[in-house]
Design a protein around this motif. Structure first.
Motif, PDB file in Angstrom:
ATOM      1  N   THR A  30       0.792  -1.232   0.000  1.00 21.77           N
ATOM      2  CA  THR A  30       0.000   0.000   0.000  1.00 21.77           C
ATOM      3  C   THR A  30       0.827   1.286   0.000  1.00 21.77           C
ATOM      4  O   THR A  30       0.255   2.362  -0.168  1.00 21.77           O
ATOM      5  N   ASN A  31       2.140   1.194   0.180  1.00 21.58           N
ATOM      6  CA  ASN A  31       2.955   2.409   0.272  1.00 21.58           C
ATOM      7  C   ASN A  31       3.385   2.864  -1.117  1.00 21.58           C
ATOM      8  O   ASN A  31       4.272   2.276  -1.742  1.00 21.58           O
ATOM      9  N   SER A  32       2.762   3.930  -1.600  1.00 18.32           N
ATOM     10  CA  SER A  32       3.031   4.412  -2.967  1.00 18.32           C
ATOM     11  C   SER A  32       4.433   4.987  -3.099  1.00 18.32           C
ATOM     12  O   SER A  32       5.039   4.918  -4.172  1.00 18.32           O
TER      13      SER A  32
ATOM     14  N   LYS B 238       6.727   2.120  -3.753  1.00 19.73           N
ATOM     15  CA  LYS B 238       6.484   1.607  -5.099  1.00 19.73           C
ATOM     16  C   LYS B 238       7.096   2.519  -6.152  1.00 19.73           C
ATOM     17  O   LYS B 238       7.748   2.069  -7.100  1.00 19.73           O
ATOM     18  N   GLU B 239       6.899   3.818  -5.972  1.00 22.54           N
ATOM     19  CA  GLU B 239       7.432   4.811  -6.917  1.00 22.54           C
ATOM     20  C   GLU B 239       8.953   4.736  -6.994  1.00 22.54           C
ATOM     21  O   GLU B 239       9.540   4.904  -8.069  1.00 22.54           O
TER      22      GLU B 239
END
Length: 416
Positions: free
Chosen positions: A111-113, A116-117
């Protein structure tokens, strides 16, 4: 939000973090220079299999970076760690370590964008009770360096840099500032004071390696019976503001606009965010203060004496004054509602003085002054712009205007 909570929030903002001294079992603690025991395989995610053998990386530099999902600084440093792993994979193995369980950590990565980015996918050991017993700590991030079957360093994450990793890999040893959450190094810092002969002493030094960073502490020393006033590894601006807060409780945040520098180099006194991490900066600019007194005084009087000591030893003159500066001003509307709407009595901020603090806390506005003095409960949901604030304040017959006012500022001046 009541005034007491606001005062607490201001104190947290102004003063360095002081970790609570929890009871932690240190019976298995590994020290720098000790040989590593054989560690059983550990449960892991983001790895080619479901467990990881730390012993298999003895020829590499192993960075054990302890974190938890509540630690903003830990998370913000992860892209840097991933970049180091990508660039130095033949010499380095970064392993994140947390006490939290598998389900929590898997959800964290899913869930941690931000992660991920930045394509962060580092091996992460979860439920790490054994590793926490080998490397006990109170605050995170907490970093242990392993190489050639030894503990090589225990330090802050700031020092996890390519040059340090390469130096350790090449030389087999490295000396880095030690992070200690337990103040084990205090015996090497404090003055030895005789109960019968000494009437007091003052000592101000630079950064003390292996000593936990603390805020101002005023108490009676159990050995000597003298009043002991201390802080360790603190920035100079933080030391002054912490001392002032014991004399007069702050009612506003000390934004940059409220500090007037009449010094050659303000970066000696305050950390300005840049490539250098705060702990690297403290290593060069942090100070430690210890004072023993036979006369026992109130905290506020002792803080005044501390300020005199700091001014005298550091060659400074630091004081509060006023200066006319651009600011925002909360005022009552001239044309009030004839038929005021019913207002909620709970869930907002209590009064315009508290509202001023909350707007200051957003960090996006100039300093704000309360000239309304209203004591009502105020509901504000959107702090994104002055226009949006004023739209919400109409119902309370309040407005925020731009202006200039004499406001309290802290002046830092180097003695000639």
């Amino acid at each position: 939000m009541n005034k007491k909570l606001i005062i607490i929030a201001i104190m947290v903002f102004l003063c360095p973090i002081v970790w609570a001294q929890k009871q932690i079992d240190r019976s298995q603690e590994l020290k720098i220079g000790q040989v590593m025991p054989d560690i059983p395989v550990q449960p892991v995610i983001n790895y080619k299999q479901s467990n990881i053998d730390i012993n298999s990386f003895r020829d590499k530099v192993v960075i054990l970076d302890f974190f938890d999902t509540f630690c903003v600084n830990c998370i913000s440093a992860m892209p840097k760690l991933q970049k180091l792993q990508n660039e130095l994979g033949d010499k380095l193995q970064v392993i994140l370590v947390t006490w939290q369980d598998q389900k929590t950590i898997e959800k964290f990565y899913q869930t941690n964008s931000f992660l991920k980015e930045n394509k962060v996918k580092l091996p992460t050991i979860y439920s790490a009770d054994l590793l926490r017993s080998y490397f006990p700590h109170i605050g995170v991030p907490h970093t242990a360096w392993l190489h050639r079957n030894k503990v090589q360093a225990i330090t802050y994450s700031d020092f996890t840099k390519a040059e340090n990793i390469t130096a350790l890999y090449t030389n087999g040893t490295i000396q880095l500032p030690e992070k200690s959450d337990f103040n084990d190094g205090l015996n090497s810092v404090v003055n030895v004071v005789s109960k019968d002969k000494d009437i007091g002493s003052v000592r101000i030094t630079g950064y003390q390696d292996g000593v936990e960073r603390t805020g101002i502490q005023i108490n009676v020393d159990s050995i000597t019976g003298l009043q002991r006033t201390t802080f360790y590894n603190m920035d100079i601006l933080g030391a002054y503001t912490a001392a002032w807060s014991k004399i007069k409780k702050p009612t506003f945040l000390l934004k940059d606009e409220r500090i007037i520098w009449k010094v050659q180099d303000s970066s000696r006194y305050k950390y300005f965010k840049g490539e250098e991490g705060v702990n690297e900066w403290l290593l060069k600019n942090g100070i430690t203060y210890e004072r023993y007194d036979k006369i026992k005084r109130s905290d506020s009087l002792q803080a005044k004496i501390m300020l005199n000591d700091l001014n005298a030893f550091l060659g400074l003159k630091v004081y509060w004054t006023t200066k006319v500066l651009p600011c925002l001003v909360i005022k009552p509307l001239k044309n009030k509602h004839k038929d005021p709407m019913p207002l909620k009595s709970e869930g907002g901020v209590e009064g315009t003085d508290v509202l001023a603090f909350m707007i200051d806390y957003q960090g996006a506005f100039p300093p704000i002054i309360d000239e309304a003095g209203a004591k009502m409960n105020i509901q504000i949901d959107d702090y994104s712009s002055l226009e949006n604030l004023n739209q919400q304040l109409k119902v309370y017959d309040l407005v925020i205007i731009e202006g200039k006012r004499p406001i309290e500022v802290l002046l830092f001046e180097e003695a000639m």
